[in-house]
Design an enzyme around this catalytic site. Structure first.
Site, PDB file in Angstrom:
ATOM      1  N   GLU A 415      13.275   2.753  28.323  1.00  0.00           N
ATOM      2  CA  GLU A 415      13.448   1.825  27.211  1.00  0.00           C
ATOM      3  C   GLU A 415      12.304   1.880  26.212  1.00  0.00           C
ATOM      4  O   GLU A 415      11.576   0.918  26.011  1.00  0.00           O
ATOM      5  CB  GLU A 415      13.656   0.413  27.754  1.00  0.00           C
ATOM      6  CG  GLU A 415      14.955   0.367  28.534  1.00  0.00           C
ATOM      7  CD  GLU A 415      15.330  -1.018  29.030  1.00  0.00           C
ATOM      8  OE1 GLU A 415      14.454  -1.731  29.524  1.00  0.00           O
ATOM      9  OE2 GLU A 415      16.524  -1.363  28.942  1.00  0.00           O
ATOM     10  N   GLU A 485      20.602   2.966  36.011  1.00  0.00           N
ATOM     11  CA  GLU A 485      20.548   1.587  36.500  1.00  0.00           C
ATOM     12  C   GLU A 485      21.967   1.049  36.485  1.00  0.00           C
ATOM     13  O   GLU A 485      22.696   1.248  35.509  1.00  0.00           O
ATOM     14  CB  GLU A 485      19.675   0.692  35.600  1.00  0.00           C
ATOM     15  CG  GLU A 485      18.204   1.025  35.674  1.00  0.00           C
ATOM     16  CD  GLU A 485      17.344   0.183  34.737  1.00  0.00           C
ATOM     17  OE1 GLU A 485      17.714  -0.964  34.436  1.00  0.00           O
ATOM     18  OE2 GLU A 485      16.292   0.696  34.319  1.00  0.00           O
TER      19      GLU A 485
HETATM   20  C1  GAL Z   1      16.848  -2.656  32.295  1.00  0.00           C
HETATM   21  C2  GAL Z   1      15.420  -2.216  32.454  1.00  0.00           C
HETATM   22  C3  GAL Z   1      14.824  -2.681  33.736  1.00  0.00           C
HETATM   23  C4  GAL Z   1      15.135  -4.125  33.965  1.00  0.00           C
HETATM   24  C5  GAL Z   1      16.609  -4.312  33.989  1.00  0.00           C
HETATM   25  C6  GAL Z   1      17.018  -5.728  34.160  1.00  0.00           C
HETATM   26  O1  GAL Z   1      17.180  -2.713  30.963  1.00  0.00           O
HETATM   27  O2  GAL Z   1      15.300  -0.844  32.366  1.00  0.00           O
HETATM   28  O3  GAL Z   1      13.450  -2.471  33.688  1.00  0.00           O
HETATM   29  O4  GAL Z   1      14.613  -4.871  32.936  1.00  0.00           O
HETATM   30  O5  GAL Z   1      17.140  -3.905  32.763  1.00  0.00           O
HETATM   31  O6  GAL Z   1      16.546  -6.309  35.292  1.00  0.00           O
END
Ligand code: GAL
Length: 954
Positions: A415, A485
């Site tokens: 990010e 993620e």
């Molecule tokens: C993503 C980010 C993580 C964390 C997650 C939400 O956008 O890469 O670091 O913030 O969201 O828990």
């Protein structure tokens, strides 16, 4: 007059990576060169600003008599000095790069040490810092040896000329904020300090400097090719392979390859004139072929997790035991991959991944997420002045970690928007290491990457991508897809894992994903249990968004991890009641099934009556077989439900789990249960103010159930409310409807129960009600119909929605209070909690738990602990049979108390055990940072009827 206070702090706000450090190199522990750990107790002084104190403390002889002490590695804010701050992506200081606030907590650390008696007199020495947040300046014996930024990266300094046999004074000034903080805006606690090891390394003449082990595997010939390039010439030996070659020389030999499933390592040695360095060589080839990530010629499927380094007392200062525990827990839960979100971990963690077998995406210490608030204006990754710092970070990661076979992908960071600096990093990495792929999620054009990576994409979009229907830039269309993620594991959840896995297994292009995230970052707190954002009085914070892991802060697996383990199990065991067989499928990418032993067991009414071994062929990856089950060991007694359970267990102990560890399981139904029938033979009898019906008594005026036999029952009524989960509430930025807030808006937490009629009839007591919230026209016409055969009591609840319901219901069932209930036994799903889209790991059987153990300790209290698919349950002297199956929760507090609690410490047991018997619950989803439940898991208001049969438990 104007003056800047001191030049000494200029390096803090300087965009450069630092000054004085040696070029980065491979991280290794020498077999014979001396080293001295400087971990331990250090003298410590905290100043509120970067230049509040002069640097005379670095001069030997400085009196630190009134200083405090801290442990190194450690964070001073977790040792009683200042406090932690949690923000997701907002910078906790004004965004004015590279400037930082005047209020810049600064920790002076001082350690006096002697060299061991046998420390060699000749050679040089290097002082290594493995991690300091966020900026440090170092003096040894009064000499300024340099400064550095890049918190989770190693920095080394040549110090031989400065060392004395005794009384060496090492002084380190650490600033919480620096220009580097702009590059370290990861979603986590801001925790300054020297949080990784500090080590003095002797460097003998002719010591190995940097070296690069190139070990590839040719899956066609079965041969490995090894070449070790080294700054200092020497010999490379691998006795097991009869390899003895010069550095720089290439040798090809038959080998067994390394994979996460079979992590075959060969011990070797790099011997230079000055030292011997142990090598652990894993032969493997990573390539992008046919649009897929292939290792050793095979496409792999990531069943991964995102791992931050976390310990509830020590923060990111992890000891070896904790790192090992993480890897063991991952392996034992069928996890095969880890993304080191969002920085390179302690190097020992990667040793463990090599040894025990995990695919690693090693991510650089880089995130500039806070710039999103200004549309990425001034983003350091798109500003050439910062590029040297970015390249320094890339190099420090790659050089440190390049000899780990487990690392298959480099990630540029997280990010950070897009920009030239990222391209420069990718180009540098490719120039240095052609043997791995490059990942970065933030650029959807995939300009610099080898993988199309996204986070939190919804199921339908993932399916489109799987089918290749997503369009997009030409380059991206050719790339494999990974969810770096997904499945946000905040609070109760994540839901929908099985649905994602089905997609991953259906489309080649989808090469799996990494659940967000491994562990809750709760901080152990004497009053609150675990603290989260805001608990330290931060002016800006993101609450419990920092508790979104598959492990609770104390590393107890959450139900989410057990669900994930089941969903990603590498062996699929399926069957139906027809065949007398089970279908076993090997879902490994590399391993056959020879490491597993299979076992059958046979259950009658949930209880195992017999078990035995089940011979299963050592299927190759991808193969399936129909395996014959034995004849059922017993004739089922009339009406009893029977089933097979087949389990795949480790046939022998491994490095990560003992013999008998369960890897996978499946169940096959045989005879279905017959629901107890209750002839409506008893007649309601009115006496005084009570109506009796069979074993039960009711309040004659309200129709409320008072007792069943000797068991007092209070407050039995329809219930639709659950304490919203983090996923019900959803993240504020979600564009999809979020039901948690809507449920409150429509008043589902304050439903009113209007009594319309109490009607004792010939063979039933009927109670008519309307359940509805103030202010709205919607309601649930609810009829309770009680019948009895004299000893048992049947309740049939009929619910008819009225009005235009715009939301699904959180739950639909009844709740009541019992005066006594310490433990529960049930036949149904267990042993843990399950909701409509989190029930893969719920196994049918007979289970017992105390009421206290039924609770799942989510750091922020919320709905939890429901056991699903329950046929019958016994608690507090009652037995309840469901028609159809139901789900239940039992707690020593009400749903309203659970809803009001912000920390576990707010929940104090009362005298009553509140029991919910739910016909259904709404799904869970992962809308705290992803999709809500899929529509098929919605609990839509519609005419519904369900029954329970109550009797006194024997
Ligand atoms: C993503 C980010 C993580 C964390 C997650 C939400 O956008 O890469 O670091 O913030 O969201 O828990």
């Amino acid at each position: 007059m104007s003056f800047r206070t001191t030049a000494a702090v200029d390096h803090v706000e300087d965009v450069s990576p630092g000054r004085g450090a040696l070029p980065p190199r491979a991280w290794y522990a020498s077999s014979d060169a001396a080293s001295l750990s400087l971990n331990g107790r250090w003298r410590f002084r905290l100043s509120p600003t970067a230049d509040a104190e002069d640097d005379s403390f670095a001069v030997p002889g400085h009196d630190t008599g009134d200083w405090a002490e801290v442990s190194v590695p450690g964070h001073w804010v977790l040792q009683g000095h200042g406090s932690p701050i949690y923000t997701n992506h907002l910078y906790p200081f004004p965004v004015d790069p590279p400037r930082v606030p005047t209020e810049n907590p600064t920790g002076d650390h001082l350690r006096v040490f002697d060299l061991p008696r046998d420390w060699p007199a000749d050679g040089d020495a290097v002082l290594r810092f493995d991690g300091v947040e966020s900026c440090a300046r170092v003096w040894l014996n009064g000499t300024d040896i340099g400064d550095f930024k890049g918190s989770r990266l190693p920095h080394e300094f040549a110090v031989g000329r400065l060392l004395k046999p005794s009384g060496n004074v090492l002084a380190v000034r650490v600033h919480q904020w620096s220009a580097g903080s702009y590059l370290e805006d990861q979603d986590q606690w801001w925790l300054p300090g020297i949080f990784r090891d500090v080590t003095l390394l002797h460097r003998p003449a002719g010591a190995a400097g940097d070296f690069f082990v190139h070990a590839s595997y040719d899956h066609v010939t079965g041969e490995g090719t090894l070449r070790v390039d080294s700054d200092v010439a020497g010999r490379v030996t691998v006795p097991e392979l009869d390899v003895d070659v010069a550095t720089g020389e290439t040798v090809t030999v038959p080998v067994e390859p390394w994979s996460a499933e079979v992590p075959r390592l060969y011990d070797g040695v790099l011997a230079t004139g000055g030292e011997r360095v142990p090598l652990r060589v894993g032969f493997r080839t990573v390539a992008l072929r046919d649009g897929l990530i292939k290792v050793n010629g095979k496409a792999i499927l990531f069943k991964g997790v995102n791992r931050h380094e976390w310990h509830p007392e020590r923060g990111r200062a992890l000891d070896l035991g904790t790192m090992r525990e993480d890897v063991l827990l991952m392996k034992r839960h069928n996890v095969n991959a880890v993304r080191t979100s969002h920085y390179p971990p302690h190097p020992a963690f990667l040793d463990l991944c090599d040894e025990l077998g995990l695919w690693v995406i090693d991510e650089c210490d880089l995130e500039t997420h806070g710039f999103v608030e200004q549309d990425w204006r001034d983003n350091p990754v798109d500003d050439d002045r910062w590029t040297p710092a970015l390249l320094d970070r890339a190099a420090r990661m790659v050089e440190r970690d390049k000899n780990h076979p487990s690392v298959v992908v480099w990630s540029l960071g997280n990010e950070a928007g897009t920009g030239r600096g990222l391209t420069a990093m990718a180009e540098w990495i490719r120039g240095r290491d052609t043997s791995r792929l490059v990942h970065y999620e933030g650029d959807v054009t995939c300009r610099d990457t080898d993988v199309y990576s996204r986070m939190y994409a919804f199921h339908d979009e993932v399916e489109r991508i799987g089918r290749g229907l997503d369009g997009g830039p030409h380059k991206r269309r050719e790339l494999p897809f990974v969810l770096c993620e997904y499945a946000h594991a905040m609070g109760n959840g994540p839901g929908g894992l099985a649905d994602y896995q089905k997609l991953f297994e259906s489309y080649d292009r989808l090469q799996g994903g990494f659940v967000w995230e491994w562990i809750d970052h709760g901080i152990a707190h004497p009053e609150l249990g675990f603290a989260y954002g805001g608990d330290f009085g931060e002016e800006l914070h993101d609450g419990n968004f920092v508790c979104d892991g598959l492990l609770f802060p104390d590393r107890r697996p959450s139900p989410g991890l057990l669900e994930y383990k089941k969903v990603i199990e590498p062996v699929r065991i399926e069957g139906d009641r027809t065949g007398g067989t089970v279908r076993v499928t090997n879902r490994h990418d590399f391993a056959d099934l020879s490491a597993l032993a299979f076992e059958w067991s046979y259950q009658v009414d949930g209880e195992t009556v017999e078990s035995g071994p089940l011979p299963v062929p050592a299927l190759a990856p991808g193969e399936s077989a129909e395996v014959k089950l034995p004849e059922p060991p017993v004739e089922a007694a009339g009406g009893a439900e029977t089933r097979w359970t087949v389990r795949a267990l480790l046939a022998a102990g491994t490095a990560w789990a003992p013999w008998g560890h369960e890897v996978a399981w499946g169940q096959v139904p045989v005879a279905a249960r017959s629901v107890p029938s209750v002839a409506a033979a008893a007649r309601p009898v009115l006496a005084e103010r009570l109506i009796t019906l069979g074993p039960a008594s009711f309040d004659a005026r309200t129709g409320a159930l008072r007792a069943v036999g000797g068991v007092q029952v209070t407050g039995l009524r329809l219930d639709v409310w659950r304490a919203p989960t983090d996923n019900d509430d959803g993240a504020p930025w979600q564009s999809d409807v979020r039901f948690g807030p809507l449920w409150r808006k429509f008043g589902l937490h304050r439903m009113r129960h209007r009594l319309d009629a109490v009607e004792p009839g010939d063979d039933a007591l009927t109670v008519r009600t309307r359940v509805a919230p103030a202010a709205w026209e919607v309601g649930l016409d609810t009829v309770y119909r009680w019948t009895s055969d004299g000893s048992r009591l049947r309740l049939t609840v009929s619910v008819t929605p009225e009005g235009d319901w715009a939301v699904p219901l959180p739950r639909l069932g009844i709740r009541f209070g019992l005066a006594q209930a310490d433990s529960v036994t049930w036949h149904g799903g267990g042993p843990g909690e399950a909701y409509p889209d989190t029930r893969s790991a719920s196994r049918l059987g007979r289970w017992t738990s105390t009421v206290d153990d039924l609770q799942t300790p989510y750091v922020r209290p919320q709905e939890n602990g429901a056991r699903a698919d329950v046929r019958w349950a016994r608690l507090g002297g009652l037995r309840v049979d469901g028609d159809p199956e139901f789900s239940f929760t039992a707690r020593r507090w009400t749903t309203e108390q659970l809803d009001a609690a912000t920390h576990l410490s707010d929940l104090t047991p009362g005298d009553t055990v509140w029991v919910n018997l739910d016909h259904r619950q709404h799904g869970i989803g992962s809308q705290s940072c992803g999709p809500g439940p899929l529509p098929r898991y919605f609990l839509r208001p519609e005419p519904t009827e369900f029954s329970f049969v109550f009797s006194q438990a024997d």
